[in-house]
Design a protein around this motif. Structure first.
Motif, PDB file in Angstrom:
ATOM      1  N   LEU A   1      -5.424   2.896  -7.395  1.00 52.34           N
ATOM      2  CA  LEU A   1      -6.272   3.794  -6.607  1.00 52.34           C
ATOM      3  C   LEU A   1      -6.948   4.741  -7.594  1.00 52.34           C
ATOM      4  O   LEU A   1      -6.456   5.833  -7.855  1.00 52.34           O
ATOM      5  CB  LEU A   1      -5.423   4.581  -5.603  1.00 52.34           C
TER       6      LEU A   1
ATOM      7  N   ASP B   1      -5.052   3.030   7.220  1.00 53.69           N
ATOM      8  CA  ASP B   1      -5.066   1.597   6.966  1.00 53.69           C
ATOM      9  C   ASP B   1      -3.651   1.019   7.062  1.00 53.69           C
ATOM     10  O   ASP B   1      -3.434  -0.040   7.659  1.00 53.69           O
ATOM     11  CB  ASP B   1      -5.667   1.343   5.578  1.00 53.69           C
TER      12      ASP B   1
ATOM     13  N   ARG C   1      -6.240   9.598   0.499  1.00 54.19           N
ATOM     14  CA  ARG C   1      -4.864   9.424   0.972  1.00 54.19           C
ATOM     15  C   ARG C   1      -4.849   9.212   2.481  1.00 54.19           C
ATOM     16  O   ARG C   1      -4.173   8.308   2.988  1.00 54.19           O
ATOM     17  CB  ARG C   1      -4.039  10.655   0.592  1.00 54.19           C
TER      18      ARG C   1
ATOM     19  N   ILE D   1      -6.064   5.746   3.404  1.00 56.56           N
ATOM     20  CA  ILE D   1      -5.064   4.714   3.123  1.00 56.56           C
ATOM     21  C   ILE D   1      -3.954   4.755   4.160  1.00 56.56           C
ATOM     22  O   ILE D   1      -3.475   3.715   4.625  1.00 56.56           O
ATOM     23  CB  ILE D   1      -4.490   4.893   1.705  1.00 56.56           C
TER      24      ILE D   1
ATOM     25  N   LYS E   1       0.823  -1.207   0.000  1.00 58.07           N
ATOM     26  CA  LYS E   1       0.000   0.000   0.000  1.00 58.07           C
ATOM     27  C   LYS E   1       0.862   1.265   0.000  1.00 58.07           C
ATOM     28  O   LYS E   1       0.512   2.266  -0.645  1.00 58.07           O
ATOM     29  CB  LYS E   1      -0.944  -0.011   1.209  1.00 58.07           C
TER      30      LYS E   1
END
Length: 287
Positions: free
Chosen positions: A201, A215, A209, A212, A182
């Motif tokens: 993406l 995450d 952003r 993510i 990622k």
């Protein structure tokens, strides 16, 4: 008297040096982290990285830049996968990278399914340009999570860890691999879009952003929980790699969207060295 020179040993050593050259050429971060591994573990990690990097280069432009048609690139990847899979049962290969990988794969018990999953993700890069959430999860599993699982096989090759600890480490290995991938999605936005025509993406905004980044941080936190369970010879290297990517996440979060779309965010060499040193001392004193 028959010649007693160690022909295979010399070829093994040459192949190992070849994979060390591959990782040093393509990744300063992984090279730095790998130097904190025990020598035996480092050589096996280099062998795995070498195979993965060659496959990556096939689909990421090297073959096309050499003048290969898309059909030829696909055939090259298929042939490479075939040779890599053969190395699981064959003790010699003329390609030094595959030879070194095969030695490591057989010794550590790599699963054929993991290698096939990796090549399936690489194959997607030849034709698939956009991904829905399910497809992206499948891609991340094959391109990164199985690599984490193979790394864990290397780390645990001489270990007698309990089933419970192995399960925890496998979870951490998958989460760490996913985090690395990622991060690369964010770092390579411009290259993937402009040079390769890919969009992992598809709609990229500041809120996306930030989502993510959250995450990735969750993945890294989950991975860190399993580091103390790893054998001592692996812990400092894994911690250094985790912390290096954590620093990359900080830089990606603070970068403007324009910077993300126009260039590759990195970590300064001095910062990398500092993180690696801290990781080493943390594990030394922990022991």
């Amino acid at each position: 008297m028959a010649d007693q020179r160690d022909f295979l040993g010399r070829f093994d050593a040459m192949s190992s040096k070849a994979t060390a050259t591959v990782i040093a050429h393509y990744s300063t971060s992984f090279t730095l982290a790998s130097r904190l591994l025990s020598p035996k573990t480092r050589h096996d990690i280099e062998a795995l990285y070498g195979m993965v990097r060659v496959a990556d280069e096939i689909v990421d432009g090297a073959a096309a830049a050499a003048g290969c048609t898309p059909e030829a690139v696909a055939e090259i990847l298929d042939n490479y996968e075939h040779q890599v899979l053969l190395s699981l049962d064959t003790p010699f290969h003329t390609d030094p990278v595959i030879h070194a990988f095969g030695n490591t794969a057989r010794k550590c018990g790599f699963e054929k399914a993991h290698i096939v999953a990796f090549f399936n993700s690489m194959r997607r890069d030849l034709s698939q340009t956009t991904y829905d959430p399910t497809q992206l999860d499948e891609y991340i599993y094959g391109s990164a999570e199985v690599i984490g699982l193979m790394c864990l096989k290397i780390f645990l090759q001489d270990s007698k860890a309990s089933a419970k600890d192995r399960e925890a480490m496998e979870h951490g290995a998958r989460r760490l691999g996913a985090a690395f991938q990622k991060v690369n999605f964010l770092r390579d936005l411009a290259e993937d879009k402009e040079d390769l025509g890919r969009s992992y993406l598809p709609v990229f905004t500041e809120s996306m952003r930030d989502e993510i980044v959250l995450d990735i941080r969750a993945d890294l936190d989950a991975a860190r929980l399993s580091i103390p369970l790893l054998p001592f010879g692996a812990r400092a290297g894994v911690r250094a790699a985790t912390d290096l990517y954590g620093c990359l996440v900080d830089n990606l979060e603070s970068a403007s969207l324009e910077d993300l779309k126009n260039g590759r965010i990195s970590v300064a060499k001095t910062k990398k060295a500092s993180l690696a040193t801290k990781a080493m001392w943390k594990e030394v004193f922990r022991k």
